[in-house]
Design an enzyme around this catalytic site. Structure first.
Site, PDB file in Angstrom:
ATOM      1  N   HIS A 106      49.799-100.972  47.981  1.00 50.56           N
ATOM      2  CA  HIS A 106      48.455-100.878  47.415  1.00 50.56           C
ATOM      3  C   HIS A 106      47.851-102.248  47.161  1.00 50.56           C
ATOM      4  O   HIS A 106      46.658-102.364  46.864  1.00 50.56           O
ATOM      5  CB  HIS A 106      48.524-100.078  46.105  1.00 50.56           C
ATOM      6  CG  HIS A 106      47.194 -99.734  45.514  1.00 50.56           C
ATOM      7  ND1 HIS A 106      46.725-100.294  44.347  1.00 50.56           N
ATOM      8  CD2 HIS A 106      46.216 -98.889  45.930  1.00 50.56           C
ATOM      9  CE1 HIS A 106      45.540 -99.808  44.061  1.00 50.56           C
ATOM     10  NE2 HIS A 106      45.204 -98.954  45.002  1.00 50.56           N
TER      11      HIS A 106
ATOM     12  N   TYR B 110      31.522-100.973  44.880  1.00 50.67           N
ATOM     13  CA  TYR B 110      32.676-101.171  43.997  1.00 50.67           C
ATOM     14  C   TYR B 110      32.633-102.581  43.429  1.00 50.67           C
ATOM     15  O   TYR B 110      32.489-103.549  44.177  1.00 50.67           O
ATOM     16  CB  TYR B 110      33.992-101.011  44.771  1.00 50.67           C
ATOM     17  CG  TYR B 110      34.417 -99.595  45.073  1.00 50.67           C
ATOM     18  CD1 TYR B 110      33.491 -98.566  45.227  1.00 50.67           C
ATOM     19  CD2 TYR B 110      35.755 -99.282  45.239  1.00 50.67           C
ATOM     20  CE1 TYR B 110      33.876 -97.278  45.518  1.00 50.67           C
ATOM     21  CE2 TYR B 110      36.161 -97.987  45.534  1.00 50.67           C
ATOM     22  CZ  TYR B 110      35.222 -96.985  45.677  1.00 50.67           C
ATOM     23  OH  TYR B 110      35.611 -95.712  45.975  1.00 50.67           O
TER      24      TYR B 110
ATOM     25  N   ASN C 166      34.159 -85.816  42.260  1.00 53.68           N
ATOM     26  CA  ASN C 166      35.303 -86.189  41.415  1.00 53.68           C
ATOM     27  C   ASN C 166      36.101 -84.959  40.996  1.00 53.68           C
ATOM     28  O   ASN C 166      37.339 -84.952  41.035  1.00 53.68           O
ATOM     29  CB  ASN C 166      34.815 -86.907  40.156  1.00 53.68           C
ATOM     30  CG  ASN C 166      34.386 -88.337  40.407  1.00 53.68           C
ATOM     31  OD1 ASN C 166      34.619 -88.889  41.477  1.00 53.68           O
ATOM     32  ND2 ASN C 166      33.754 -88.939  39.415  1.00 53.68           N
TER      33      ASN C 166
ATOM     34  N   HIS D 117      35.831-101.540  39.188  1.00 53.51           N
ATOM     35  CA  HIS D 117      37.083-101.357  39.925  1.00 53.51           C
ATOM     36  C   HIS D 117      38.063-102.506  39.766  1.00 53.51           C
ATOM     37  O   HIS D 117      39.244-102.378  40.107  1.00 53.51           O
ATOM     38  CB  HIS D 117      36.743-101.157  41.414  1.00 53.51           C
ATOM     39  CG  HIS D 117      37.868-100.673  42.253  1.00 53.51           C
ATOM     40  ND1 HIS D 117      38.480-101.466  43.201  1.00 53.51           N
ATOM     41  CD2 HIS D 117      38.502 -99.471  42.304  1.00 53.51           C
ATOM     42  CE1 HIS D 117      39.438-100.780  43.795  1.00 53.51           C
ATOM     43  NE2 HIS D 117      39.471 -99.564  43.272  1.00 53.51           N
TER      44      HIS D 117
ATOM     45  N   ARG E  90      42.512 -99.002  52.439  1.00 56.58           N
ATOM     46  CA  ARG E  90      41.375 -98.187  52.869  1.00 56.58           C
ATOM     47  C   ARG E  90      40.388 -99.127  53.547  1.00 56.58           C
ATOM     48  O   ARG E  90      40.072-100.190  53.019  1.00 56.58           O
ATOM     49  CB  ARG E  90      40.677 -97.516  51.679  1.00 56.58           C
ATOM     50  CG  ARG E  90      41.543 -96.595  50.851  1.00 56.58           C
ATOM     51  CD  ARG E  90      40.694 -95.892  49.797  1.00 56.58           C
ATOM     52  NE  ARG E  90      41.524 -95.280  48.770  1.00 56.58           N
ATOM     53  CZ  ARG E  90      42.053 -94.063  48.861  1.00 56.58           C
ATOM     54  NH1 ARG E  90      41.869 -93.361  49.950  1.00 56.58           N
ATOM     55  NH2 ARG E  90      42.784 -93.559  47.872  1.00 56.58           N
TER      56      ARG E  90
ATOM     57  N   ARG F 198      45.544 -91.748  49.975  1.00 56.31           N
ATOM     58  CA  ARG F 198      45.106 -90.358  49.836  1.00 56.31           C
ATOM     59  C   ARG F 198      43.688 -90.134  50.337  1.00 56.31           C
ATOM     60  O   ARG F 198      42.764 -90.853  49.980  1.00 56.31           O
ATOM     61  CB  ARG F 198      45.212 -89.935  48.367  1.00 56.31           C
ATOM     62  CG  ARG F 198      44.831 -88.477  48.122  1.00 56.31           C
ATOM     63  CD  ARG F 198      45.000 -88.117  46.670  1.00 56.31           C
ATOM     64  NE  ARG F 198      46.390 -87.930  46.327  1.00 56.31           N
ATOM     65  CZ  ARG F 198      46.930 -88.310  45.152  1.00 56.31           C
ATOM     66  NH1 ARG F 198      46.177 -88.922  44.269  1.00 56.31           N
ATOM     67  NH2 ARG F 198      48.193 -88.097  44.903  1.00 56.31           N
TER      68      ARG F 198
END
Length: 721
Positions: free
Chosen positions: A463, A496, A73, A620, A403, A433
């Protein structure tokens, strides 16, 4: 006729006309110092991760894993947030931060906080986790701890597996200082030439493709490991024959690895991104980590050659790059890990005794809400797309991919569908990213299979997590929709926490059809029936819901606002929550990471409660719930409350319509916010305090364990019936 978007918000046309004016007039009642610095708030989030590593009630290898997560992180924080701040200062584009401070001052604050955290991180490994592992039979040893037999066997390993891939680089008049790649672990070595007597410098990169922790062979009793750099350091004579090795020290450099892409309609986005990914490797240095025993001569050389400041040097009393603990944490010792959890199949998708599950039939019966990783991604999302790819009645599949994993069955389903003659649209966000290279590969593979691949709208990241299947049934086209809070990634779906809604509601189907058409063609301008969509409508839609609760409270009616997000930064949303609190609305915010909202402003935040929960799974999901005078309006989706999500991304929230699903989401929130549940509480001056035990010292309820149990019990109850 009232516009459906306004009807959903609870405001009529006249009220909507004065909405913006009302908000701006109330801002005068809010104090100036009403936000927390977002960068420092992120560091406090990573501190919460570190506190899990320090928790001696957790299994030892899970604590090692949290140390690795902290390190990973922090690397990303420097590569993106600190790098971006430095870039804006250097280019003269820096503006005051969200708390009105000069970026240069914030950099100083970040440096001080990050130094303290890295020292605490090193202490957690050396003083807490490493001894705990040793007591459990997993020892990380130094070279001098080993006997002659172990050293001999490790020397054999070094000669056969390590020595051939090492590349020592000398620094002298004929050899300039080598390029140091970002996040690489290196040894700075000072040597003396035996012939000339002159001191030289060499750099040796620790090979990243080899195991970071090498198991010491041939021993009985505890498992023992030695760090790879320690093994290399004790064989430097083999690398520099005829030279005297005077000293060696580990160091590690972090570079600016954020991607900046300037888009226009004529630019080939893939080619531009590939070029930028090459440039990323050569970004400017932003952090130098060194061991605390590094001498001044070596340090001065590194500072000079790397053109880095003293403030950017982090001297640490322990091993560098503890991301290597990810490898150690995978050791097969079940008693040192969390008790394994096997996701269950959602009840709606559970086939009968002699039946094969028909996903479409289940969704036609009623909306289906799935909760990952407690409920299986494989038997819900994957099965939905797999069945769509094989079903001859399915005419088209449309999906966003932000992703996904390298061996993704999701991508394979889209390829299979296209190869069988179906219309398939994949909106691939190649600018996700640190997943850019992966997504480029998959975009090209999809295109070769005949999938219509598009890259979204110029200037916006896509997104949102959306999938739409068009199926012909008795001469009529039916829409089957999935709106999720997480990525279409089978691997991360196991760690997640996310929700996903499956529905055959034609309103959602038409919403998604229009949204996909706009993403593949033109800008988003239309309003939707059951969706709130960024960048044009989501912020204002949420503010309308917040304002409705404020007005209900002022009118003496019941009210409440509950928001679960990863990050709470957007000032307009925060100000809306402040105004609601001042009117008496109970506001509960459940945030995993950054939180710029304060909870310590008398007269402003008296009705605001902020909690954070971290654990074995990464919280998440995003949930937005409004009391609505007894008719709850609840949304789930992909959007965090950040400028980028609301202004520079395509995001989508879907309203959850089934009363049972609304009740499930609200009960989940009840459990999270309960004083009997382990969580961090936001208090004075942005400080987070962990509440893990009751007054008698008994552990509080673990939200994730309890949710796991509740979902398993639900399945057992159905089996009994």
């Amino acid at each position: 006729m009232i516009d459906p978007a306004l009807a959903d918000s609870g405001l009529d046309d006249a009220e909507d006309d004065d909405f913006d004016a009302l908000i701006s007039s109330d801002d005068a009642l809010l104090p100036d110092n009403r936000y927390l610095d977002r960068e420092l708030s992120w560091l406090t989030f990573n501190q919460r991760v570190l506190e899990l590593a320090e928790d001696d009630t957790l299994p030892a290898l899970e604590r090692a894993n949290f140390l690795a997560i902290f390190a990973s992180n922090l690397d990303e924080f420097f590569m993106v947030r600190v790098a971006g701040l430095k870039r804006r200062i250097v280019t003269g584009l820096a503006v005051p931060t969200n708390v009105g401070r000069a970026p240069a001052d914030v950099l100083g604050d970040i440096s001080a906080a990050a130094h303290a955290l890295q020292l605490r991180h090193a202490a957690a490994w050396t003083g807490l986790v490493r001894p705990t592992l040793a007591a459990s039979g997993i020892e990380v040893v130094d070279w001098n701890d080993l006997d002659g037999e172990a050293k001999a066997e490790l020397t054999d390993y070094f000669q056969s597996h390590v020595f051939p891939v090492l590349m020592p680089l000398a620094v002298d008049p004929a050899h300039p200082f080598p390029y140091i790649s970002g996040l690489s672990l290196n040894l700075a070595i000072r040597i003396r030439n035996a012939r000339t007597g002159r001191q030289e410098f060499a750099r040796l990169k620790v090979p990243p493709m080899l195991p970071r922790f090498v198991e010491v062979p041939g021993q009985d009793g505890p498992q023992r490991f030695i760090r790879l750099e320690e093994l290399i350091a004790n064989h430097l004579d083999d690398l520099f024959p005829g030279m005297e090795v005077l000293d060696h020290h580990a160091f590690r450099l972090t570079r600016n690895e954020d991607v900046e892409i300037e888009e226009d309609e004529s630019e080939n986005l893939i080619q531009a991104l590939e070029a930028e990914l090459l440039r990323r490797r050569f970004g400017p240095p932003i952090r130098l980590e060194i061991t605390d025993d590094m001498d001044d001569v070596t340090l001065d050389l590194l500072i000079t050659e790397l053109d880095i400041t003293d403030q950017e040097v982090y001297r640490l009393p322990g091993p560098l790059d503890l991301r290597g603990l990810f490898d150690l944490s995978r050791i097969e010792r079940p008693e040192l890990h969390y008790v394994p959890h096997v996701p269950t199949t959602a009840l709606a998708f559970k086939p009968g005794a002699n039946e094969r599950s028909d996903i479409f039939q289940a969704i036609r019966k009623a909306d289906v809400l799935v909760h990952h990783p407690y409920e299986s991604f494989a038997t819900s999302v994957q099965a939905f797309l797999d069945q769509a790819a094989r079903d001859p009645h399915v005419l088209a599949i449309k999906q966003t991919l932000y992703r996904t994993s390298g061996d993704s069955p999701i991508v394979q389903s889209l390829i299979d569908a296209a190869e069988s003659g179906k219309q398939v649209l994949a909106l691939v966000e190649v600018k996700a990213r640190f997943d850019e290279a992966n997504n480029i590969v998959w975009a090209r593979k999809l295109e070769k299979a005949g999938v219509h691949v598009v890259y979204g709208l110029v200037g916006l990241k896509t997104h949102c997590k959306l999938a739409l299947v068009i199926r012909e049934e008795e001469g009529v086209l039916r829409h089957y929709s999935h709106v999720g809070t997480g990525n279409y990634n089978p691997k991360t779906s196991r760690i997640y926490e996310d929700f996903g809604l499956f529905t055959a509601d034609p309103l959602v189907g038409r919403d998604l059809t229009r949204l996909f058409n706009e993403l593949s063609g033109y800008a988003i301008e239309k309003k939707f029936k059951r969706l709130l969509v960024a960048p044009l409508h989501l912020r204002k839609g949420l503010l309308r819901h917040i304002e409705r609760e404020r007005r209900n409270a002022l009118a003496g009616r019941p009210s409440s606002i509950r928001i679960k997000v990863n990050s709470m930064v957007d000032e307009e949303i925060i100000d809306g929550l402040y105004r609601a609190s001042m009117a008496g609305v109970p506001v509960e915010v459940w945030v995993r990471g950054i939180c710029s909202l304060r909870a310590d402003l008398p007269g402003v935040t008296d009705n605001i409660t902020v909690r954070s929960i971290l654990g074995r799974y990464l919280e998440h999901s995003r949930i937005f719930a409004f009391h609505n005078d007894g008719d709850p309006q609840v949304f789930i989706g992909s959007a965090d409350m950040m400028h980028r999500n609301l202004d520079r991304r395509v995001e989508a929230l879907v309203r959850v319509a089934d009363p049972a699903h609304v009740e499930e989401l609200l009960a989940f929130f009840d459990l999270a916010m309960s004083p009997g549940t382990t969580s961090w509480h936001l208090g004075e001056a942005g400080e987070w305090t962990r509440h893990a035990f009751d007054a008698d010292g008994a552990p509080l309820v673990d939200l994730q364990d309890r949710t796991m149990t509740q979902i398993q019990n639900r399945r057992r109850a159905r089996a009994v019936r």
